[in-house]
Write an enzyme that holds these catalytic residues in place. Structure first.
Site, PDB file in Angstrom:
ATOM      1  N   ASP A 162      49.944  40.747  42.748  1.00 49.53           N
ATOM      2  CA  ASP A 162      50.954  40.155  42.913  1.00 49.53           C
ATOM      3  C   ASP A 162      51.796  40.319  44.265  1.00 49.53           C
ATOM      4  O   ASP A 162      52.169  39.434  44.945  1.00 49.53           O
ATOM      5  CB  ASP A 162      51.911  39.576  41.816  1.00 49.53           C
ATOM      6  N   GLU A 392      49.886  49.244  31.323  1.00 51.62           N
ATOM      7  CA  GLU A 392      49.297  48.449  32.346  1.00 51.62           C
ATOM      8  C   GLU A 392      48.950  48.859  33.571  1.00 51.62           C
ATOM      9  O   GLU A 392      47.931  48.749  34.352  1.00 51.62           O
ATOM     10  CB  GLU A 392      50.542  47.309  32.435  1.00 51.62           C
TER      11      GLU A 392
HETATM   12  C1  GLC Z   1      49.809  40.297  36.372  1.00 49.53           C
HETATM   13  C2  GLC Z   1      48.892  41.213  37.497  1.00 49.53           C
HETATM   14  C3  GLC Z   1      47.529  40.300  37.204  1.00 49.53           C
HETATM   15  C4  GLC Z   1      47.106  40.276  35.867  1.00 49.53           C
HETATM   16  C5  GLC Z   1      48.226  39.720  34.849  1.00 49.53           C
HETATM   17  C6  GLC Z   1      47.828  39.743  33.743  1.00 49.53           C
HETATM   18  O1  GLC Z   1      50.338  39.081  36.890  1.00 49.53           O
HETATM   19  O2  GLC Z   1      49.304  41.347  38.642  1.00 49.53           O
HETATM   20  O3  GLC Z   1      46.727  41.107  38.229  1.00 49.53           O
HETATM   21  O4  GLC Z   1      45.872  39.495  36.063  1.00 49.53           O
HETATM   22  O5  GLC Z   1      49.501  40.363  35.266  1.00 49.53           O
HETATM   23  O6  GLC Z   1      47.364  41.257  33.123  1.00 49.53           O
END
Ligand code: GLC
Length: 418
Positions: A162, A392
């Protein structure tokens, strides 16, 4: 079975909402596209049928034109912004209006080839296969209508990375939203220093406003968007997925599928090869609005390895560069080069390590004649999870777990690493 394997399975079970798995409770309460592809492979290590169900539930969100959305909003939740009302997509179940890196076909091939109950797996794949074909046809039609061999990405969220510094200059051209009131929920669940900044969020939402106004029609989005990049990560993952789809096509395809996939793959292969960046020592993305290369070294720039695009000398150059990075941070692979002034060890895709990215790079390195690097990445990822938990993402300096906890795709990668 080790405790950690048991814990990883428990995380998937705990995040299971009935056939689909949320990335983590609260922070991400729906089904995400590329998360689910990894998570499906993770499930399949101990429950093959459940692995395929993950994919089938994601495909409930597939649009008539083939797009597989970034998010499927199976059940309402106030824990996440922007929800279905901001996206304004006409689909049941509700979905977001963009996609994400298409790991899906690769996950399906992976599960099929490892299945113990082959007959059951074949029956599931036979039904899924046409949906994958539709998704793979959607990509060039919606995102590369001129046949350049590179698909466009229209929103940083579509890259899955992102707030990568690779998107800074392109995103700076996007104004802040003036229509939608931004009500962030993420920073109530996770420390704000580990999340994208407020001004980035305002711009992310402006793009959503713009695309909603043109009713998510691809040709109008392409024309209207002030943000358009050829993301090296997405393009590499799509090419890998094309190669995997072509294997499925031999067993499940119609006459002609194989040729069609081969033609698309060859076009992508030669377009990606041109993105090699001698100065950076890896591949770069393109800013399609500025018509210029994006000179930022990120972990995405190593993913051509995963797509089998890098020849032996390029694979060796990338390995040498990673060895240099390893002199600056304790854990590979930081999402941004540690010697880049934009590197930030804690802030989301600007420095931290992501287990899914490590797994893809390791897969590619092993095939590209770099087994030492592959082994180091795999054992480093295992250590990081053992010490930092199923987080994460991880601080590359000390492997500390940061962001959300009990994360599904981190658990899935642990299971895949075995
Ligand atoms: C965030 C990350 C993305 C992922 C999502 C859910 O938006 O940047 O890559 O898919 O979280 O984990």
């Amino acid at each position: 079975m080790t405790d950690l394997i048991e814990q990883a399975r428990a995380i998937l079970r705990g995040n299971d909402r009935g056939g689909y798995t949320v990335p983590t409770h609260r922070l991400y309460p729906f089904q995400w596209n590329w998360d689910s592809a990894f998570v499906a492979m993770g499930w399949a290590t101990f429950d093959e049928a459940r692995g395929f169900t993950e994919v089938e539930r994601l495909l409930e969100g597939q649009w008539d034109d083939g797009l597989v959305p970034q998010i499927v909003f199976h059940a309402p939740s106030d824990d996440y912004f922007p929800g279905p009302a901001v996206w304004g997509v006409d689909h049941t179940p509700p979905t977001s209006g963009i996609t994400q890196p298409p790991v899906l076909a690769s996950a399906v091939r992976h599960m099929l080839e490892r299945s113990q109950d082959r007959a059951a797996a074949e029956a599931r794949v036979a039904a899924i296969y046409p949906r994958l074909v539709a998704y793979h046809r959607w990509w060039p039609r919606a995102r590369d209508p001129n046949g350049s061999g590179l698909v466009s990405t229209m929103h940083p969220w579509e890259t899955g990375m992102d707030n990568s510094p690779a998107w800074d200059a392109a995103l700076a051209r996007v104004p802040a939203t003036t229509i939608t009131a931004v009500q962030r929920r993420d920073t109530t669940h996770v420390d704000a220093t580990m999340r994208p900044r407020a001004e980035e969020y305002q711009r992310f939402i402006h793009l959503v406003d713009l695309f909603r106004d043109v009713h998510w029609q691809p040709e109008k989005m392409l024309a209207a968007s002030p943000f358009r990049v050829a993301d090296i990560g997405t393009n590499s993952i799509l090419l890998r997925a094309e190669r995997d789809l072509s294997v499925l096509a031999q067993r499940f395809g119609q006459m002609g599928d194989g040729g069609e996939i081969a033609a698309r793959s060859e076009r992508m292969q030669s377009a990606i090869e041109k993105l090699w960046d001698t100065q950076l020592g890896l591949f770069h993305s393109l800013d399609l609005i500025a018509d210029s290369p994006i000179g930022v070294a990120t972990s995405g720039g190593l993913l051509p390895l995963y797509a089998d695009v890098a020849n032996a000398s390029r694979a060796a150059a990338m390995t040498a560069m990673l060895r240099r990075w390893a002199g600056q941070v304790r854990y590979l692979v930081p999402s941004t080069a540690p010697n880049d002034p934009r590197f930030d060890a804690l802030r989301y895709w600007r420095g931290p390590v992501w287990a899914v990215v490590n797994w893809m790079i390791a897969e590619g390195a092993a095939r590209a004649g770099q087994p030492g690097l592959a082994a180091d990445l795999r054992s480093g990822t295992r250590d990081m999870i053992a010490n930092g938990g199923f987080s994460e993402y991880f601080d590359p300096r000390d492997g500390g777990g940061i962001g959300g906890e009990d994360f599904s795709w981190t658990a899935a990668i642990y299971l895949l690493l075995g």
